[in-house]
Design an enzyme around this catalytic site. Structure first.
Site, mmCIF file in Angstrom:
data_model
loop_
_atom_site.group_PDB
_atom_site.id
_atom_site.type_symbol
_atom_site.label_atom_id
_atom_site.label_comp_id
_atom_site.label_asym_id
_atom_site.label_seq_id
_atom_site.Cartn_x
_atom_site.Cartn_y
_atom_site.Cartn_z
ATOM 1 C CE LYS A 73 -1.420 8.165 1.909
ATOM 2 N NZ LYS A 73 -2.459 7.143 2.181
ATOM 3 C CG ASP B 189 -1.892 -1.188 1.194
ATOM 4 O OD1 ASP B 189 -2.186 -1.687 0.107
ATOM 5 O OD2 ASP B 189 -2.308 -1.614 2.287
ATOM 6 N N GLY C 179 -0.011 13.925 -3.078
ATOM 7 C CA GLY C 179 -1.470 13.788 -3.140
ATOM 8 C C GLY C 179 -1.810 12.559 -3.948
ATOM 9 N N GLY D 7 -4.549 -4.210 -3.821
ATOM 10 C CA GLY D 7 -5.518 -3.179 -4.168
ATOM 11 C C GLY D 7 -4.717 -1.950 -4.544
ATOM 12 C CG ASP E 86 -0.263 14.487 0.868
ATOM 13 O OD1 ASP E 86 0.538 13.594 0.544
ATOM 14 O OD2 ASP E 86 -1.496 14.310 0.906
ATOM 15 N NE ARG F 76 5.804 -31.039 -7.546
ATOM 16 C CZ ARG F 76 6.712 -31.925 -7.195
ATOM 17 N NH1 ARG F 76 7.700 -32.228 -8.015
ATOM 18 N NH2 ARG F 76 6.654 -32.536 -6.038
#
Ligand code: GDP
Ligand code: IMO
Ligand code: MG
Length: 420
Positions: free
Chosen positions: A330, A14, A410, A41, A332, A144
């Site tokens: 990140k 992440d 951002g 994600g 900010d 396998r």
């Protein structure tokens, strides 16, 4: 010689890989995922829209780019179909731009059940898996007995599926795990039809042929180096090699083709799931950073554990990957925080050390260093950075000996500053 550049996370996932892959894609002809599966994600934001990808590479929104799901990936056909539905409004020509490997392993519905059953049986020692069937599918690969994407086009696919499912059901019964597969199986066979309409090829040839033609490839990592099956905080890891070496085995490219290795990290640290986290902030300060950074999982929605940047862990990850450039994300989020901390080294039995350990227990502690945070992030060029941020960057570059060439301020595609 054309090269394969690799972009991967240096922490516990992440870090912002999706955003940066999307940002860099215009420089590449091909974007390829080499490991992991729907446990990932990857969030992209552009034109006021936010989109989360799980298995489809993050180059998919850029016209003209070929996106490859490599042999090292484990693919869930149901999630794949859902991802396609999510992409429908973008009118992308996916039949042209997306190619899947015959050799990628397939997640079948009973793999997810096994994941849940194994986690349940571990009790308090559970991994904190995303429960997407990742571990059981890689387990079958190594044993396998797994199904591969190429199997969807062979005559006895149904028989192979039933045989694998049968093995899983025996295990589930033995564990006393109750289940009903009927709904998931219906969705699965529907998704298999969708899968069959895509190009499923020996992508190791596709990639090497494209490289021979002078095309460039960006290999997109999933998870992060500290979740690597060998080098992460085992057993609290994922089930694949997330480090740069995984790009070779997960795509079928030789090490001599690897060019740049972009190592991406947050200006602080987060972790989802169980396992040691040396710089973790508990209580109110952890809650504050989570809120400030909106640190909730893109796949499961779980709150992410938050803490300060960990230099020994970062150095370990850059060593394992051969990182050539660092990208810090990140930035900010740390602005206006007053003082921020960094773990400069660990202390163990009266000695300071930079050596990362997967067994960070009460015998270990962190040596923290204080930095003033920067008061704004309203800058658009590298040389406009406030002095506090410049000092933070200089310190990290000094400790890792690697330049920070990209800074993200951002979530949006254009909130990205590169060193020219
Ligand atoms: P990935 O798995 O490495 O692709 O990262 P995730 O998408 O799971 O999590 C990163 C989150 O941070 C996403 O919500 C991104 O939109 C967001 N993000 C990425 N870069 C920045 C940044 O520089 N600042 C802020 N505030 N958010 C960012
Ligand atoms: P991206 O690509 C953060 C974590 C899980 C759990 C452990 C094992 O978005 O950075 P698994 O489902 O693989 O068996 O879970 O790994 N994990 C991730 N954490 N980002 C991810 O992916 C992750 N993929 C797995 O939370 O602790
Ligand atoms: Mg993620």
């Amino acid at each position: 010689m054309a090269k394969v550049d690799v972009l991967l996370g240096l922490q516990w996932g992440d870090e912002g890989k999706g955003k940066v892959v999307d940002f860099l894609t215009p420089k590449y002809d091909v974007v390829a995922r080499f490991q992991g599966g729907p446990n990932a994600g990857h969030t992209l934001e552009f034109d006021g829209k936010k989109h989360v990808l799980h298995q489809i590479p993050s180059g998919i929104f850029r016209e003209g780019t070929i996106n490859i799901i490599g042999n090292g990936v484990v693919l869930d056909p149901i999630t794949f179909e859902n991802e396609l539905l999510g992409l429908a409004p973008f009118n992308l020509d996916l039949k042209r731009s997306l190619i899947l490997s015959t050799k990628a392993q397939m997640i079948i519905p009973s793999h997810r059940l096994l994941d849940a059953a194994f986690e349940k049986s571990k009790g308090v020692l559970k991994i904190g898996s995303t429960l997407r069937g990742i571990g059981p599918t890689y387990q079958d690969k190594m044993a396998r007995v797994g199904l591969r994407l190429g199997d969807v086009n062979v005559k006895d696919f149904d028989q192979k599926y039933q045989s694998l499912k049968g093995k899983h059901c025996e295990t589930l019964d033995r564990l006393g795990f109750e289940y009903d597969l009927s709904e998931q199986e219906e969705a699965f066979f529907k998704a298999i039809e969708v899968l069959r309409s895509f190009r499923i090829l020996n992508t190791e040839y596709v990639i090497n042929d494209l490289i021979d033609q002078g095309k460039t490839v960006l290999a997109e990592g999933a998870q992060g180096s500290l979740l690597d099956i060998d080098f992460g905080s085992y057993p609290y890891v994922t089930s694949s090699n997330t480090i740069s070496a995984g790009a070779c085995t997960g795509l079928g490219v030789s090490p001599k083709l690897i060019g740049e290795v972009f190592g991406i990290f947050k200006a602080y640290c987060t972790r989802v799931g169980s396992g040691p986290f040396p710089t973790e902030l508990l209580g109110e300060s952890g809650d504050a950073l989570r809120k400030q950074g909106n640190e909730f999982g893109a796949t499961t929605g779980r709150p992410r554990r938050c803490g300060w940047l960990d230099i020994p862990a970062l150095k370990y990850a850059t060593m394992l990957n051969g990182v050539t450039q660092l990208f810090m994300m990140k930035v900010d989020i740390l602005s206006n925080l007053g003082d921020i901390m960094v773990c400069d080294s660990y202390a163990h039995q009266g000695k300071n050390t930079d050596e990362f350990t997967a067994d960070f227990d009460d015998d270990w502690s962190t040596n923290l260093k204080k930095f003033p945070s920067w008061s704004n992030h309203a800058f658009s060029k590298y040389d406009e950075f406030p002095v506090e941020l410049r000092n933070y960057i200089t310190y990290i570059e000094g400790r890792t000996n690697i330049p920070i060439n990209l800074v993200s301020i951002g979530p949006e595609r254009d909130r990205t500053i590169i060193k020219l």
